[in-house]
Design a protein around this motif. Structure first.
Motif, mmCIF file in Angstrom:
data_model
loop_
_atom_site.group_PDB
_atom_site.id
_atom_site.type_symbol
_atom_site.label_atom_id
_atom_site.label_comp_id
_atom_site.label_asym_id
_atom_site.label_seq_id
_atom_site.Cartn_x
_atom_site.Cartn_y
_atom_site.Cartn_z
ATOM 1 N N GLY A 189 6.154 -59.867 19.095
ATOM 2 C CA GLY A 189 6.828 -58.691 19.625
ATOM 3 C C GLY A 189 8.330 -58.806 19.619
ATOM 4 O O GLY A 189 9.034 -57.815 19.712
ATOM 5 N N LEU A 190 8.874 -60.037 19.519
ATOM 6 C CA LEU A 190 10.311 -60.242 19.483
ATOM 7 C C LEU A 190 10.696 -60.999 18.227
ATOM 8 O O LEU A 190 9.849 -61.611 17.569
ATOM 9 C CB LEU A 190 10.764 -61.041 20.716
ATOM 10 N N ASP A 191 12.000 -60.978 17.910
ATOM 11 C CA ASP A 191 12.509 -61.757 16.794
ATOM 12 C C ASP A 191 12.138 -63.222 17.021
ATOM 13 O O ASP A 191 12.585 -63.834 17.991
ATOM 14 C CB ASP A 191 14.029 -61.593 16.709
ATOM 15 N N PRO A 192 11.310 -63.842 16.157
ATOM 16 C CA PRO A 192 10.862 -65.216 16.402
ATOM 17 C C PRO A 192 11.996 -66.225 16.442
ATOM 18 O O PRO A 192 11.881 -67.283 17.065
ATOM 19 C CB PRO A 192 9.907 -65.493 15.234
ATOM 20 N N MET A 209 16.296 -58.337 23.548
ATOM 21 C CA MET A 209 15.495 -57.556 22.605
ATOM 22 C C MET A 209 16.086 -56.149 22.553
ATOM 23 O O MET A 209 16.829 -55.748 23.456
ATOM 24 C CB MET A 209 14.021 -57.515 23.029
ATOM 25 N N PRO A 210 15.762 -55.376 21.516
ATOM 26 C CA PRO A 210 16.284 -54.006 21.442
ATOM 27 C C PRO A 210 15.611 -53.120 22.493
ATOM 28 O O PRO A 210 14.416 -53.272 22.768
ATOM 29 C CB PRO A 210 15.912 -53.545 20.032
ATOM 30 N N GLN A 211 16.375 -52.209 23.073
ATOM 31 C CA GLN A 211 15.800 -51.251 24.020
ATOM 32 C C GLN A 211 14.809 -50.336 23.296
ATOM 33 O O GLN A 211 13.767 -49.977 23.816
ATOM 34 C CB GLN A 211 16.919 -50.425 24.664
ATOM 35 N N ASP A 212 15.152 -49.954 22.070
ATOM 36 C CA ASP A 212 14.245 -49.180 21.222
ATOM 37 C C ASP A 212 14.700 -49.355 19.776
ATOM 38 O O ASP A 212 15.570 -50.184 19.494
ATOM 39 C CB ASP A 212 14.211 -47.698 21.629
ATOM 40 N N SER A 213 14.094 -48.592 18.884
ATOM 41 C CA SER A 213 14.319 -48.803 17.452
ATOM 42 C C SER A 213 15.739 -48.500 16.992
ATOM 43 O O SER A 213 16.143 -48.939 15.922
ATOM 44 C CB SER A 213 13.328 -47.969 16.639
ATOM 45 N N ALA A 412 10.221 -59.221 6.239
ATOM 46 C CA ALA A 412 11.278 -58.395 6.842
ATOM 47 C C ALA A 412 10.675 -57.190 7.562
ATOM 48 O O ALA A 412 11.091 -56.837 8.674
ATOM 49 C CB ALA A 412 12.266 -57.942 5.765
ATOM 50 N N LEU A 413 9.681 -56.565 6.926
ATOM 51 C CA LEU A 413 9.008 -55.430 7.567
ATOM 52 C C LEU A 413 8.232 -55.882 8.802
ATOM 53 O O LEU A 413 8.128 -55.149 9.784
ATOM 54 C CB LEU A 413 8.064 -54.751 6.576
ATOM 55 N N GLN A 414 7.682 -57.109 8.761
ATOM 56 C CA GLN A 414 6.943 -57.637 9.913
ATOM 57 C C GLN A 414 7.872 -57.774 11.117
ATOM 58 O O GLN A 414 7.498 -57.454 12.249
ATOM 59 C CB GLN A 414 6.347 -59.001 9.563
ATOM 60 N N GLN A 415 9.112 -58.242 10.874
ATOM 61 C CA GLN A 415 10.077 -58.361 11.974
ATOM 62 C C GLN A 415 10.402 -56.988 12.559
ATOM 63 O O GLN A 415 10.496 -56.810 13.775
ATOM 64 C CB GLN A 415 11.378 -59.023 11.491
ATOM 65 N N LYS A 416 10.552 -56.008 11.654
ATOM 66 C CA LYS A 416 10.825 -54.648 12.108
ATOM 67 C C LYS A 416 9.649 -54.104 12.907
ATOM 68 O O LYS A 416 9.830 -53.488 13.964
ATOM 69 C CB LYS A 416 11.102 -53.748 10.905
ATOM 70 N N LEU A 457 4.231 -49.209 8.643
ATOM 71 C CA LEU A 457 4.705 -50.538 8.282
ATOM 72 C C LEU A 457 3.548 -51.495 8.064
ATOM 73 O O LEU A 457 3.578 -52.337 7.169
ATOM 74 C CB LEU A 457 5.628 -51.083 9.383
ATOM 75 N N ASP A 458 2.512 -51.361 8.883
ATOM 76 C CA ASP A 458 1.382 -52.279 8.827
ATOM 77 C C ASP A 458 0.740 -52.285 7.442
ATOM 78 O O ASP A 458 0.468 -53.343 6.872
ATOM 79 C CB ASP A 458 0.353 -51.883 9.883
ATOM 80 N N SER A 459 0.499 -51.106 6.880
ATOM 81 C CA SER A 459 -0.139 -51.037 5.566
ATOM 82 C C SER A 459 0.781 -51.600 4.482
ATOM 83 O O SER A 459 0.321 -52.276 3.555
ATOM 84 C CB SER A 459 -0.522 -49.593 5.238
ATOM 85 N N LYS A 460 2.074 -51.349 4.606
ATOM 86 C CA LYS A 460 3.025 -51.870 3.618
ATOM 87 C C LYS A 460 3.119 -53.391 3.698
ATOM 88 O O LYS A 460 3.184 -54.080 2.671
ATOM 89 C CB LYS A 460 4.407 -51.250 3.842
ATOM 90 N N ILE A 461 3.133 -53.920 4.934
ATOM 91 C CA ILE A 461 3.197 -55.372 5.124
ATOM 92 C C ILE A 461 2.000 -56.049 4.463
ATOM 93 O O ILE A 461 2.147 -57.025 3.732
ATOM 94 C CB ILE A 461 3.242 -55.718 6.629
#
Length: 829
Positions: A189-192, A209-213, A412-416, A457-461
């Motif tokens: 859920g956070l930047d590892p 962590m970011p407040q939102d996107s 990169a998409l997984q981090q997003k 994102l999930d399908s692209k990842i």
């Protein structure tokens, strides 16, 4: 004769390097300028340095070399010299922008302000450097004010490392708390690679962590509760509209250090200090730590150790690329601000020179730190399974550049996605607490929008990872067969969640834990494994079943221990078998109940990890096999397999999304997510058992899906037609729109089975969308198009798959009811 040949060989060896040197591409002004414009400042720096040896008074060479020296951070004093020369020759008014930046980086703040003013006087309004010049000018004005009073620090050591490895240079004692990468504390859920601070009592954790996107990083804390951790609490008094991160709380419990790139600093990230007031329950206005802690570049992650009298912080003021320097300083009452009488003092202090005579106690401390560093192992960056026996944990392990390139896109998409999932979790928590209707409606819309983004994102990842694995896997397997693969390339740090379980097998003496019904089912699976899978894959599947049974064993042991704890018995019998842990009853603690509860919880947590490891392994093996079966025989109707796999994907995707949206480990939630994965694997097993029957000649299994659904779920398949807009209108009005009966079967493309609405942008690319709900399971099937023949549907199938629904396949309906594609084809003729 021999001497003659020796002489010839000698001449050849002498002439070859000379010939090679003559063939080297000469450095020309045109080539240097082209390299500069491409942004390769390292190479351009070398080229202009060579050109300068021949023409040191060429104003253009001086101009471009000065810029390269700024960009590479190699020689800021040299940059000032070269750019000043360029101003004398009047090469370009742009030179004042770069000269101002060089002055700023060299702590000549007055000169920097003057240069930036001169640039701004002539710069066009649409010049993108104008905004930067104004920003740098403000930072230089701040620097001029801070230069009147600075710290003179005693530096024990300064070590250059890559940015992701800075933690290996920090060695505070445990009494001041703990510093971790996010991946070592949070499940996901956070930047590892982000860094957090856990207090010495382990009752509070501070992180960012970011407040939102759309927002930058904010500071948060979580408090330890009886049954877990609290929701993230934002540090509102500290957070700004800029990035605020790298929190560290001193052992006094009130002094907090953090880093921020907010306005009012020297430039880049600066280190700030704030103090918590228990009476007002708020933090004070953050104060910039000033020079030399801060510089015009990035300075961050200040950590103190009052027990040993040292502190650390990180800066890139004298490094380039991804390299940074970690400074260790003496941190005691002698560190105070002093007045500055000469400008050179600021520059000297900012270079952070090493202390000439380091006291003995700090030398010993430094040596101990080095020993600790050697023992430190960096935890895996990710876990990417390439083959059944090879799992990558770092980018450097890839054998193929193209596979690595594709994997990086997915990563990169997984981090997003992880970031969006964390934001979505916060929105859901906020929704559950608010009572205002308007705010609830707003949050619902925001949550739905985030869900769609996450799904997309999930399908692209998954597609990126699948492509990367498809390229990398055969290369690794070939290297293994030829004995060329070096296992040493793999990470020495194993996953505590999965990799440590790789050698677990069911012991015969514990077979009684498996009930008769489950044992029969395992025998049934064993037949299917041997018929469909190769021997090496059968071994992997049996291993996965072994993990699952061991999970049952540990769950039973956990229950027994918990039962004993509740009865508070004084019986000395050790319930957990000697296979796991032999211990002397004399070592029992005074509070036996507490000890038993702790053991029970530990066993339960291990059991959950075993369940997930087993189900993850089986899901991926089954998914690949099903895909292989369907693709290898495109003319055969495998709807009965594809449909079950599509539904399995929905359950598994939901489980993964829930795991990714969880900031901290929650056993109850983890158990629910395991149940979703179990449902997914059950569907796959059902499909493959039917496929085994099909291989045995029972073609009637092709109709099993529709018949079973009708009996098991009592579903009346009512379709909503007319695309996404019609779907929304029908739902809003509460009407049910049914299809008219047709004399001939129709074909549709099933794009998937989902718990949440798929990405709306992806749906818009498809032919008209319809759907069927499965109310008792909370799932919905989505379809694209409606075609009179199988051939017509097949024309659009690839288009649908390319739109992000890679698992799409063709299905058939007759009078609104699902039938097999085979049957539909027969009816159509």
């Amino acid at each position: 004769m021999i001497r003659k040949y020796q002489l010839i060989l000698f001449i050849l060896f002498v002439q070859i390097p000379a010939f090679a040197q003559e063939q080297a591409v000469p450095v020309t002004p045109k080539l240097a300028l082209e390299t500069f414009r491409q942004g390769d400042y390292e190479q351009a720096y070398e080229m202009y340095s060579k050109l300068m040896t021949k023409s040191p008074k060429d104003s253009r060479y001086n101009f471009y070399l000065g810029i390269c020296e700024i960009k590479t951070n190699k020689n800021i004093s040299g940059a000032i010299k070269h750019l000043k020369y360029a101003t004398i020759r009047g090469i370009s008014r742009d030179v004042y922008y770069y000269l101002g930046r060089a002055y700023q980086l060299n702590y000549n703040f007055k000169e920097a302000i003057a240069a930036f003013n001169r640039f701004l006087k002539y710069a066009k309004q649409d010049d993108i450097r104008r905004g930067k010049a104004e920003k740098y000018k403000k930072e230089s004005e701040t620097g001029e004010k801070m230069s009147t009073k600075i710290y003179y620090l005693q530096v024990i050591s300064k070590d250059t490392v890559s940015k992701e490895n800075i933690l290996s240079m920090y060695h505070p004692v445990k009494d001041v708390g703990y510093i971790f990468n996010n991946r070592d504390f949070f499940e996901s859920g956070l930047d590892p690679n982000g860094i957090l601070y856990l207090t010495e009592r382990k009752d509070e954790v501070y992180f960012s962590m970011p407040q939102d996107s759309i927002h930058n990083q904010d500071l948060y804390k979580m408090e330890k509760l009886i049954d877990g951790w609290s929701d993230p609490i934002p540090l509102k008094e500290i957070n700004s509209e800029y990035d605020d991160l790298y929190p560290y709380l001193m052992i006094d419990g009130v002094t907090l250090y953090f880093s921020s790139n907010r306005e009012g600093g020297l430039g880049g990230y600066d280190i700030y200090k704030t103090v918590y007031d228990p009476d007002t329950k708020s933090f004070s206005e953050p104060v910039n730590m000033g020079i030399p802690f801060n510089s015009p570049r990035d300075d961050y992650f200040f950590v103190t150790d009052e027990f040993t009298g040292v502190a650390w912080f990180t800066s890139n003021r004298y490094t380039s690329g991804d390299k940074v320097m970690v400074y260790q300083i003496i941190w005691d009452k002698s560190v105070v601000k002093n007045m500055v009488y000469e400008e050179k003092d600021v520059k000297i202090a900012s270079t952070m020179p090493l202390l000439e005579n380091i006291p003995e106690k700090y030398k010993a401390l430094k040596n101990n730190s080095k020993k600790q560093t050697k023992k430190t192992t960096v935890k895996a960056l990710f876990y990417f399974k390439v083959t059944d026996d090879v799992t990558y944990t770092d980018f450097s392990q890839f054998q193929n550049k193209e596979a690595l390139k594709i994997f990086r896109k997915g990563y990169a998409l997984q981090q997003k996605k992880d970031s969006l999932s964390a934001v979505m979790q916060n929105k859901r928590q906020e929704y559950s607490k608010t009572t205002q209707p308007d705010k609830k409606n707003k949050l619902v819309n925001e949550i739905l929008a985030l869900e769609k983004q996450v799904y997309g994102l999930d399908s692209k990842i998954n597609d990126y990872y699948y492509q990367a694995r498809s390229i990398e896997q055969p290369i690794v397997e070939k290297m293994i067969r030829e004995g060329k693969y070096n296992p040493a390339r793999e990470s020495t740090q194993k996953s505590t969640d999965v990799s440590d379980l790789n050698n677990i097998l069911i012991q015969a003496e514990y077979s009684y834990y498996t009930d008769e019904e489950f044992a029969k089912y395992l025998q049934k699976l064993d037949k299917m494994y041997k018929k469909i899978f190769p021997p090496e894959m059968v071994k992997k599947l049996k291993h996965a079943d072994s993990l699952y049974v061991w999970g049952n064993i540990l769950t039973l042991e956990s229950s027994k221990l918990m039962e004993q704890a509740n009865k508070r018995t004084e019986d000395n019998e050790i319930v957990i078998s000697s296979f796991f842990n032999e211990q002397d009853n004399k070592d029992q603690t005074e509070d036996k109940s507490a000890e038993l509860v702790k053991k029970a919880i530990d066993l339960k947590n291990t059991a959950l990890k075993l369940y997930h490891a087993s189900l993850d392994q089986k899901f991926n093996i089954f998914k690949n096999k099903i895909k292989e079966v369907v693709l290898s025989q495109p003319t055969i109707d495998f709807t009965f397999i594809e449909e079950r796999q599509a539904e399995a994907n929905a359950y598994y995707r939901k489980a993964v999304e829930d795991i990714n949206s969880s900031l901290a480990y929650n056993p109850e939630q983890y158990e629910k997510e395991g149940a979703l994965k179990r449902e997914a694997v059950n569907l796959q097993e059902e499909a493959l058992l039917l496929y085994m029957q099909y291989l045995d000649g029972n073609t009637s299994v092709q109709d099993s899906l529709m018949n079973n659904k009708a009996v098991k779920e009592n579903i009346s398949y009512q379709e909503i037609q007319g695309g996404e807009e019609a779907v929304k209108e029908a739902e809003a009005s509460g009407k049910k729109v049914t299809t008219t009966q047709k004399a001939k079967p129709v074909y549709k493309i099933q794009i998937g089975v989902f718990r949440n609405t798929p990405d709306e942008q992806a749906l818009k690319k498809l032919p008209p969308v319809s759907k069927i709900s499965i109310p008792d399971k909370g799932l919905t099937k989505y379809f694209a198009g409606e075609y009179p023949s199988y051939e017509e549907a097949q024309k659009d199938l690839q288009k649908v798959r390319d739109s992000g629904f890679s698992g799409a396949f063709i299905v058939a309906f007759y009078n609104g009811n699902r039938i097999s594609v085979t049957k539909a084809k027969e009816m159509g003729h």
